[in-house]
Write a protein that holds these residues in place. Structure first.
Motif, short mmCIF file in Angstrom:
data_model
loop_
_atom_site.label_atom_id
_atom_site.label_comp_id
_atom_site.label_asym_id
_atom_site.label_seq_id
_atom_site.Cartn_x
_atom_site.Cartn_y
_atom_site.Cartn_z
N ASN A 194 1.08 -1.01 0.26
CA ASN A 194 -0.10 -0.05 0.02
C ASN A 194 0.77 1.45 -0.07
OD1 ASN A 194 -2.18 -1.96 0.04
ND2 ASN A 194 -2.47 -1.38 1.89
N VAL A 195 1.78 1.34 0.85
CA VAL A 195 2.94 2.38 1.04
C VAL A 195 3.32 2.69 -1.17
CG1 VAL A 195 5.10 3.32 1.53
CG2 VAL A 195 3.38 2.46 3.45
N ALA A 196 4.03 1.36 -1.50
CA ALA A 196 4.57 1.38 -2.80
C ALA A 196 3.52 2.54 -3.51
CB ALA A 196 5.27 -0.08 -2.65
N VAL A 197 2.29 1.49 -3.89
CA VAL A 197 1.03 1.85 -4.70
C VAL A 197 0.96 3.56 -4.83
CG1 VAL A 197 -1.26 2.04 -5.40
CG2 VAL A 197 0.18 -0.13 -5.06
N GLY A 198 1.16 4.45 -2.91
CA GLY A 198 0.77 5.71 -2.71
C GLY A 198 2.23 6.20 -3.10
N GLY A 199 3.38 5.73 -2.95
CA GLY A 199 4.87 6.22 -3.45
C GLY A 199 4.58 6.49 -4.82
N LEU A 200 3.86 5.33 -6.03
CA LEU A 200 3.74 5.42 -7.75
C LEU A 200 3.16 6.46 -7.10
CD1 LEU A 200 4.20 3.97 -9.57
CD2 LEU A 200 2.63 2.79 -8.96
N VAL A 201 2.32 6.88 -6.89
CA VAL A 201 0.67 7.77 -7.13
C VAL A 201 1.00 9.23 -6.70
CG1 VAL A 201 -1.24 8.80 -6.39
CG2 VAL A 201 -1.76 6.61 -6.65
N LEU A 202 2.14 9.38 -6.47
CA LEU A 202 2.48 11.04 -5.52
C LEU A 202 3.65 10.82 -6.41
CD1 LEU A 202 3.27 13.01 -3.53
CD2 LEU A 202 4.84 11.83 -2.91
N GLN A 203 4.59 9.58 -6.53
CA GLN A 203 5.46 10.21 -8.09
C GLN A 203 5.05 10.58 -9.54
OE1 GLN A 203 8.71 9.13 -6.51
NE2 GLN A 203 10.27 9.75 -8.50
N PHE A 204 3.90 10.14 -9.45
CA PHE A 204 2.76 10.45 -10.92
C PHE A 204 2.72 11.79 -10.86
CE2 PHE A 204 -0.68 10.73 -13.27
CZ PHE A 204 0.50 10.52 -14.69
N ILE A 205 1.72 12.31 -9.81
CA ILE A 205 1.40 13.73 -9.53
C ILE A 205 2.01 14.31 -9.09
CG2 ILE A 205 1.04 15.02 -8.10
CD1 ILE A 205 -1.35 13.45 -6.43
N CYS A 206 3.08 14.05 -8.68
CA CYS A 206 4.44 15.37 -9.14
C CYS A 206 5.64 14.83 -10.10
CB CYS A 206 5.69 14.53 -7.85
SG CYS A 206 5.81 15.19 -6.29
N GLY A 255 11.79 8.88 -13.71
CA GLY A 255 12.35 7.47 -13.59
C GLY A 255 12.09 6.67 -12.37
N GLY A 256 11.50 7.66 -11.36
CA GLY A 256 11.54 6.96 -9.56
C GLY A 256 9.21 5.84 -10.24
N LEU A 257 9.06 6.11 -10.84
CA LEU A 257 8.20 5.30 -11.63
C LEU A 257 8.14 3.97 -11.22
CD1 LEU A 257 6.60 7.40 -13.68
CD2 LEU A 257 5.64 7.46 -11.52
N GLY A 258 9.44 3.50 -12.14
CA GLY A 258 9.89 2.07 -12.26
C GLY A 258 10.14 1.92 -10.31
N ILE A 259 10.75 2.26 -9.84
CA ILE A 259 11.15 2.04 -8.41
C ILE A 259 10.24 1.53 -7.85
CG2 ILE A 259 12.48 2.40 -6.70
CD1 ILE A 259 14.28 3.98 -8.33
N ARG A 264 13.15 0.75 1.25
CA ARG A 264 14.65 1.97 1.53
C ARG A 264 15.07 2.47 0.23
NH1 ARG A 264 19.53 -1.27 4.09
NH2 ARG A 264 19.55 -2.09 1.46
N ALA A 265 14.71 1.29 -0.91
CA ALA A 265 15.32 1.91 -2.32
C ALA A 265 14.52 2.67 -2.54
CB ALA A 265 15.62 0.32 -3.33
N ALA A 266 12.96 2.75 -2.40
CA ALA A 266 12.19 3.84 -3.09
C ALA A 266 12.44 5.41 -2.03
CB ALA A 266 10.90 3.22 -3.81
N GLY A 267 12.59 4.84 -0.99
CA GLY A 267 12.39 6.22 0.06
C GLY A 267 13.67 6.40 -0.75
N GLY A 268 15.07 6.73 -0.83
CA GLY A 268 16.50 6.83 -0.81
C GLY A 268 16.02 7.67 -2.88
N TYR A 269 15.31 6.80 -2.95
CA TYR A 269 15.46 7.62 -4.58
C TYR A 269 14.52 8.54 -4.89
CZ TYR A 269 14.98 8.37 -10.14
OH TYR A 269 14.84 8.73 -10.90
N ALA A 270 13.26 8.47 -3.79
CA ALA A 270 12.21 9.80 -3.55
C ALA A 270 13.47 10.98 -2.79
CB ALA A 270 10.89 9.88 -2.97
N LEU A 271 14.44 10.87 -2.55
CA LEU A 271 15.30 11.86 -1.72
C LEU A 271 15.50 12.47 -3.10
CD1 LEU A 271 16.17 13.50 0.71
CD2 LEU A 271 17.31 11.83 1.61
N PHE A 272 16.10 12.12 -3.77
CA PHE A 272 17.02 12.21 -4.82
C PHE A 272 15.82 13.00 -5.86
CE2 PHE A 272 18.68 11.69 -9.44
CZ PHE A 272 19.24 12.62 -8.96
#
Length: 268
Positions: A9-21, A47-51, A173-181
């Motif tokens: 669920n968190v990963a799907v939420g991150g995917l949605v946020l990445q798409f919005i950004c 590029g974060g959408l794939g992660i 951890r991988a997705a969060g680190g990339y989101a920080l980038f």
């Protein structure tokens, strides 16, 4: 199983946020006269959408595998026939699916991600070095919306990185680190737009060179992770290292966490 569902669920939420950004950056790039820094941040964020997608797939496959293992254990305790489940995993589709993802899909996605960053990092860097300055307009609204998107991405990256410290949520951890980038790249774009509003256009070009340069470094690391993963021994019970998990971005996220905890340590 519950932990894997929460991670999914968190990963799907991150995917949605990445798409919005990503959409916000597209709008900011078009509305402000196509600044180079915003375009560089756009390709990083896209590029974060794939992660996030890979993290969601991993959690989903783990959830199904754990559910399958639980059903097999319940059947064994009930004394039901379990000969259809042999030692090689035949008759365990969820386990076979997870093994396939770890063995083939994960390395392939890492290689594609490395190629993505290498390609767009080089293209954007060459464009930043050779293109003439654009006529920019609407810098403050563009900086505001980009800054809001970057701040949301920063907060979500902190949440995902904190969860990713636990073994069961390691893909975060991988997705969060990339989101920080991504958040940092958007912060550079915001700074460049503010400098452009103050009639200093050089900031846009500098940011447009820094962001793709980091992308190229990240591409090299991911390619090395792919090669190392091919020859890394798979020991029973050992945690499987995710090849798209960047150690450089993880160090960056860890350094940020250390800075946040430093005042508390001083008080003690």
């Amino acid at each position: 199983m519950i932990a894997q569902r929460r991670g999914k669920n968190v990963a799907v939420g991150g995917l949605v946020l990445q798409f919005i950004c990503t959409g916000v950056l597209v709008g900011a790039w078009l509305a402000t006269g196509r600044p180079q820094s915003v375009l560089a941040s756009l390709w990083v964020t896209a590029g974060g959408l794939g992660i996030w997608l890979m993290a969601a797939i991993l959690f989903y496959c783990r959830q199904l595998q754990q559910q399958e293992a639980l059903e097999i254990d319940e059947a064994a305790r009930a004394g039901q026939e379990s000969s259809i489940f042999d030692e090689k995993g035949q008759g365990r589709p969820a386990q076979a699916r997870l093994d396939f993802v770890l063995k083939w899909v994960l390395p392939a996605s890492t290689l594609l991600l490395a190629a993505y960053h290498a390609t767009f990092g080089v293209l954007v860097l060459r464009w930043a070095l050779s293109a003439s300055p654009s006529k920019l307009a609407g810098m403050l609204p563009g900086a505001f919306f980009t800054g809001m998107a970057g701040f949301a991405m920063f907060l979500f990256s902190r949440y995902a990185t904190g969860m990713g410290r636990s073994v069961e949520w390691r893909p975060l951890r991988a997705a969060g680190g990339y989101a920080l980038f991504c958040a940092l790249s958007m912060a550079l774009a915001v700074a460049a737009m503010v400098f452009a509003f103050l009639k200093y256009g050089g900031g846009d070009r500098i940011a447009a060179m820094v962001i793709p340069a980091v992308q190229i470094v990240l591409a090299v690391e991911l390619a090395l992770n792919f090669l190392v993963d091919l020859y890394r021994p798979r020991l029973p019970g050992q945690e499987h290292h995710l090849s798209f998990d960047s150690r450089l971005l993880d160090l960056l996220a860890s350094a940020r966490l250390a800075v946040q905890w430093l005042p508390l340590l001083r008080q003690q």
